[in-house]
Enzyme design. Structure first.
Site, PDB file in Angstrom:
ATOM      1  CB  CYS A 118      -1.406  -0.042   1.512  1.00 57.20           C
ATOM      2  SG  CYS A 118      -1.888   1.410   1.786  1.00 57.20           S
ATOM      3  CB  CYS A 121      -0.376   2.633   4.298  1.00 59.73           C
ATOM      4  SG  CYS A 121      -1.866   1.390   3.673  1.00 59.73           S
ATOM      5  CG  ASP A 122       3.037   1.418   4.231  1.00 61.22           C
ATOM      6  OD1 ASP A 122       2.767   1.539   5.679  1.00 61.22           O
ATOM      7  OD2 ASP A 122       3.144  -0.152   4.109  1.00 61.22           O
TER       8      ASP A 122
END
Ligand code: NAP
Length: 291
Positions: A118, A121-122
């Site tokens: 992701c 997200c990261d």
């Protein structure tokens, strides 16, 4: 959410069962540029929020838990949700899909320590660092472009010469100053002590092997439908549940919509269409039951 909206508007008593937050993969998508009505594009979470808000004024029962199994019955099917049983005359399965793993040594061990599925997200953890994106579909190309806004360098590694993703994304990637495309190459191992340090690569055309120094490895090699809880009574194939054009499965009263279906087009627009179709068919089914 579309299926719920259509059912509620038809006056059907409806419960929406959701394990996490409504939106699914859309929540993990940085930018959505191809949902009609939003020519400038919008963030995945923004679109998910708009869908969720659309349900606000309706009398929808919301159940926040995981579906463990479904028992096919007549006229009611039973859905086992957490520790509870929910009875329903009709069910629309819309659990979407989850990312596929690459399946190479080091991938599991270094998950969360440089290996990610992701970018949204990261990606922030890799500001000004070097990362690899693995895959050649729309997800890999889109997320490589997103990461290029944050990181120092993106190596886009694809196992073939030709990309599967849209030409408009290919063009953006191939002309982006921070993206270097590595074609006809597979990742054989993700290496590192505590965190990702190098990728062991193999050129499938020449057989040459090499090491690539990176801080992160973002894997986008496709998705698989989430249907572990779906009973054997329902006809499924490797890439999803088989439905007719009205989204009906082989079991009367059970429908499927979106990425859980065995189909080729996996888009928000098509998922919305599936949801509307499934709800309309489910409503007709309920009307027949009541005759
Ligand atoms: P995808 O289209 O299935 O592409 C997966 C990619 O990963 C392919 O290029 C495939 O290579 C590669 N791959 C698969 N297994 C691999 C392995 N073991 N090692 C190395 N490479 C591997 O998956 P996706 O990109 O996640 O997209 C899924 C669906 O969502 C598609 O229908 C896509 O169009 C849609 N989607 C659309 C958008 C959009 O419209 N903006 C954005 C994201 C996703 P090969 O090409 O050699 O098979």
């Amino acid at each position: 959410m579309t299926a719920a909206l259509y059912l509620l508007r038809a006056g059907v008593k409806t419960a929406m069962i959701e394990k996490l937050a409504p939106g699914g993969q859309v929540l993990m998508t940085s930018e959505i540029e191809n949902y009609p009505g939003f020519p400038k594009g919008l963030q995945g979470w923004e679109l998910a929020d708009k869908f969720a808000n659309h349900l606000e004024d309706y009398d929808l029962e919301r159940i926040n838990d995981e579906v463990r199994s479904i028992e096919v019955g007549s006229p009611h099917h039973t859905i086992v949700v957490g520790e509870e049983n929910v009875q329903a005359k009709t069910i629309i399965l819309a659990t979407g899909s989850r990312y596929r793993k690459l399946g190479v040594p080091g991938e599991e061990r270094l998950l969360g320590r440089g290996v990610s599925y992701c970018a949204l997200c990261d990606g922030n953890f890799f500001r000004d660092r070097d990362v690899a994106v693995v895959g050649g579909g729309n997800s890999a190309l889109e997320e490589a472009l997103y990461l290029a806004r944050l990181v120092n360098k993106v190596y886009l590694i694809h196992r073939r010469d030709d990309f599967r993703g849209l030409v408009c994304y290919q063009n953006k990637c191939s002309t982006h100053e921070k993206i270097e495309i590595i074609r006809s190459t597979v990742v054989e191992e993700i290496q590192g002590e505590a965190d990702v340090e190098t990728l062991a690569l193999k050129n499938v055309a020449t057989g040459d092997t090499s090491q690539l120094k990176v801080d992160g490895a973002f894997i986008f090699v496709g998705f698989e439908p989430i249907m572990d809880f779906v009973p054997d009574d329902i006809h499924k194939e490797k890439n999803g549940i088989v439905t007719d054009v009205e989204m009906g499965t082989n079991v009367p009263g059970i429908f499927a919509a979106g990425d859980i279906r065995a189909k080729q087009c996996r888009q928000v627009a098509s998922a919305v269409g599936d949801g509307a179709t499934a709800a309309t068919a489910a409503f007709s089914y309920l009307e027949q039951l009541d005759v």
